[in-house]
Motif scaffolding. Structure first.
Motif, mmCIF file in Angstrom:
data_model
loop_
_atom_site.group_PDB
_atom_site.id
_atom_site.type_symbol
_atom_site.label_atom_id
_atom_site.label_comp_id
_atom_site.label_asym_id
_atom_site.label_seq_id
_atom_site.Cartn_x
_atom_site.Cartn_y
_atom_site.Cartn_z
ATOM 1 N N HIS A 1 18.420 95.482 27.191
ATOM 2 C CA HIS A 1 19.367 95.902 26.019
ATOM 3 C C HIS A 1 20.140 94.965 25.563
ATOM 4 C CE1 HIS A 1 21.475 97.793 29.770
ATOM 5 N NE2 HIS A 1 22.146 96.556 29.116
ATOM 6 N N CYS B 1 19.653 99.472 21.861
ATOM 7 C CA CYS B 1 18.379 99.229 21.750
ATOM 8 C C CYS B 1 17.692 98.806 22.790
ATOM 9 C CB CYS B 1 18.411 98.094 20.598
ATOM 10 S SG CYS B 1 19.201 98.209 19.101
ATOM 11 N N GLY C 1 15.611 101.807 21.567
ATOM 12 C CA GLY C 1 15.127 100.946 20.509
ATOM 13 C C GLY C 1 13.975 101.719 19.674
ATOM 14 N N CYS D 1 17.849 99.412 15.163
ATOM 15 C CA CYS D 1 17.163 98.688 16.245
ATOM 16 C C CYS D 1 15.649 98.327 15.392
ATOM 17 C CB CYS D 1 16.840 99.521 17.182
ATOM 18 S SG CYS D 1 18.263 100.039 18.270
ATOM 19 N N GLN E 1 11.936 96.039 16.588
ATOM 20 C CA GLN E 1 11.450 95.228 17.471
ATOM 21 C C GLN E 1 10.878 94.087 17.056
ATOM 22 O OE1 GLN E 1 7.605 97.365 18.600
ATOM 23 N NE2 GLN E 1 7.713 96.721 20.765
ATOM 24 N N ASN F 1 11.024 93.100 22.689
ATOM 25 C CA ASN F 1 12.204 93.773 22.794
ATOM 26 C C ASN F 1 12.643 94.279 21.526
ATOM 27 O OD1 ASN F 1 12.337 92.983 25.739
ATOM 28 N ND2 ASN F 1 12.713 90.981 25.204
ATOM 29 N N TYR F 2 13.674 95.167 21.515
ATOM 30 C CA TYR F 2 14.186 95.604 20.314
ATOM 31 C C TYR F 2 15.814 95.226 20.429
ATOM 32 C CZ TYR F 2 10.791 99.074 19.660
ATOM 33 O OH TYR F 2 9.419 99.746 19.340
ATOM 34 N N LYS F 3 16.118 94.812 19.223
ATOM 35 C CA LYS F 3 17.568 94.301 18.946
ATOM 36 C C LYS F 3 18.072 95.056 17.844
ATOM 37 C CE LYS F 3 16.164 89.789 21.096
ATOM 38 N NZ LYS F 3 16.050 88.319 20.868
#
Length: 418
Positions: free
Chosen positions: A240, A337, A342, A349, A351, A356-358
């Motif tokens: 995360h 996220c 996320g 958020c 993907q 990964n989600y940011k």
């Protein structure tokens, strides 16, 4: 008033110059100015950010001392989530736990039913912790990240000793580097799963850990199991991002007078009763007094003490995710996220190809359509100075760029990793 300059995107005023770069022979598209940014979907626009940042900008976003039940407070925390605290007072953060449970239309965003539980309401934490500049950062860039979702990390060994020694062959880290630790089993006592730590006493293959930059080394003890991994942040099951409230740069305001000023970070109070029990893990027996200092939030029973010695400003206790007691002082940081949040927190958020989600803001969302520049004050502390200087030339910020003919190519100087 003295100006604070920050090269990073700390913004209050901004001017959007919708200047087309890509030349098109087709008729221009009409733009509805009521619904979003002034961007023609087929052209590239320029956005000039005119930075005008002063002390009040870093002050509290919500300056009323009273929490309003029905108001949704914006900020890094999800108003519809409950949070638990991870780690210690000096290196911890909040992570989302469960959704809030509206009891009635006039008392939404509650976490602890029947006055019992260990949850913090995200809506309440936004009210308690958010600064004005956080809202601008949230909108433009998704917030100020101190850690980011990246990889699975590298397997390490950790001694149960005083001090603990981490062995990581050829780690390449330097003293002061921020890292995160994950495990498939149990860490030795003194370390927290998904906790953030700083490297100290580093050699080619080993280092020790501290909770603050240059702080005392961490001692560990007891048994451990499983595989331990470390990375520069956002690793494994801890994938995360972590956002942190804005603070004055360079150790400014060491005496806490800025944070102690009622015009910048006023004291906030929840009266003892249903709200203190429903919004915090502190129960209904005492009022909750909220103070802010640097990147900390203090929760206490009375308005006394200072940033350096919180006294009763920081005497209310709860347990963290490891069941350890944390008293009064909490970091104004939040994990966002992750794998659970996320996919459902679409306003923040995104993907990336890594899976990964940011957190993202309008700059990331429009990276292929908008070039960005930033102006700021001269760093000369002269109050009569008129105008500013170009701090960041006009450029594409994402992984791609587009030339005047509309040809897309890789950006050799992106502002973030995907």
């Amino acid at each position: 008033m003295k100006k604070i300059f920050a090269i990073f995107v700390c913004l209050v005023g901004l001017v959007a110059l919708g200047i087309s770069l890509a030349q098109s022979t087709s008729p221009r598209t009409k733009i509805d100015l009521r619904t979003g940014p002034i961007i023609n979907s087929s052209d590239v626009a320029n956005l000039a950010l005119v930075l005008s940042v002063e002390f009040p900008t870093v002050g509290a976003s919500y300056r009323s001392g009273s929490y309003v039940n029905t108001q949704k407070y914006l900020g890094y925390f999800n108003s519809s989530s409950c949070y638990r605290y991870v780690g210690t007072s000096t290196n911890g953060y909040y992570e989302p736990n469960d959704p809030t449970t509206p009891v009635t239309a006039t008392i939404p965003y509650l976490c602890n039913q029947a006055g019992t539980g260990t949850g913090f309401s995200g809506n309440f934490l936004n009210f308690a912790a958010t600064s004005s500049i956080d809202i601008v950062r949230f909108a433009l860039t998704g917030g100020d990240r101190i850690a980011d979702a990246k990889s699975d990390g590298t397997s390490v060994t950790i001694t149960a000793a005083s001090p603990a020694v981490v062995t990581w062959s050829g780690h390449g880290l330097s003293d002061g580097s921020l890292i995160q630790v994950d495990t498939t089993g149990t860490l030795p006592s003194g370390l927290t799963k998904c906790g953030l730590y700083y490297v100290t006493s580093s050699t080619t293959n080993t280092f020790r850990l501290s909770e603050t930059v240059g702080g005392g080394v961490i001692n560990t003890s007891g048994t451990q199991s499983g595989t331990h991994k470390m990375g520069d942040n956002g690793i494994g099951s801890c994938a995360h991002s972590i956002l942190q409230r804005a603070v004055l740069p360079g150790g400014a305001d060491i005496n806490g007078s800025f944070y102690g000023s009622s015009s910048n970070f006023p004291t906030k109070t929840l009266a003892a009763g249903a709200l203190t029990a429903g919004l915090t893990p502190f129960g209904s027996a005492s009022q909750v007094v909220i103070k802010s200092c640097f990147d900390y939030i203090y929760f206490g029973t009375a308005d006394a003490g200072t940033c350096g010695a919180p006294s009763t400003n920081g005497n209310l206790a709860t347990t963290n995710t490891d069941g350890q007691t944390v008293t009064g002082t909490f970091k104004a940081r939040v994990a966002v996220c992750g794998s659970s949040e996320g996919p459902v927190r679409s306003d923040l958020c995104k993907q990336y190809p890594s899976g990964n989600y940011k957190p993202v803001g309008e700059i990331q969302k429009n990276a292929d359509k908008v070039r960005v520049a930033a102006f700021g004050y001269l760093l000369d502390q002269v109050n009569t100075r008129y105008g500013g200087v170009l701090r960041a030339p006009m450029k594409f910020t994402g992984v791609n760029q587009k030339d005047a003919n509309g040809i897309v190519s890789a950006n050799t100087q992106p502002e973030w990793d995907e």
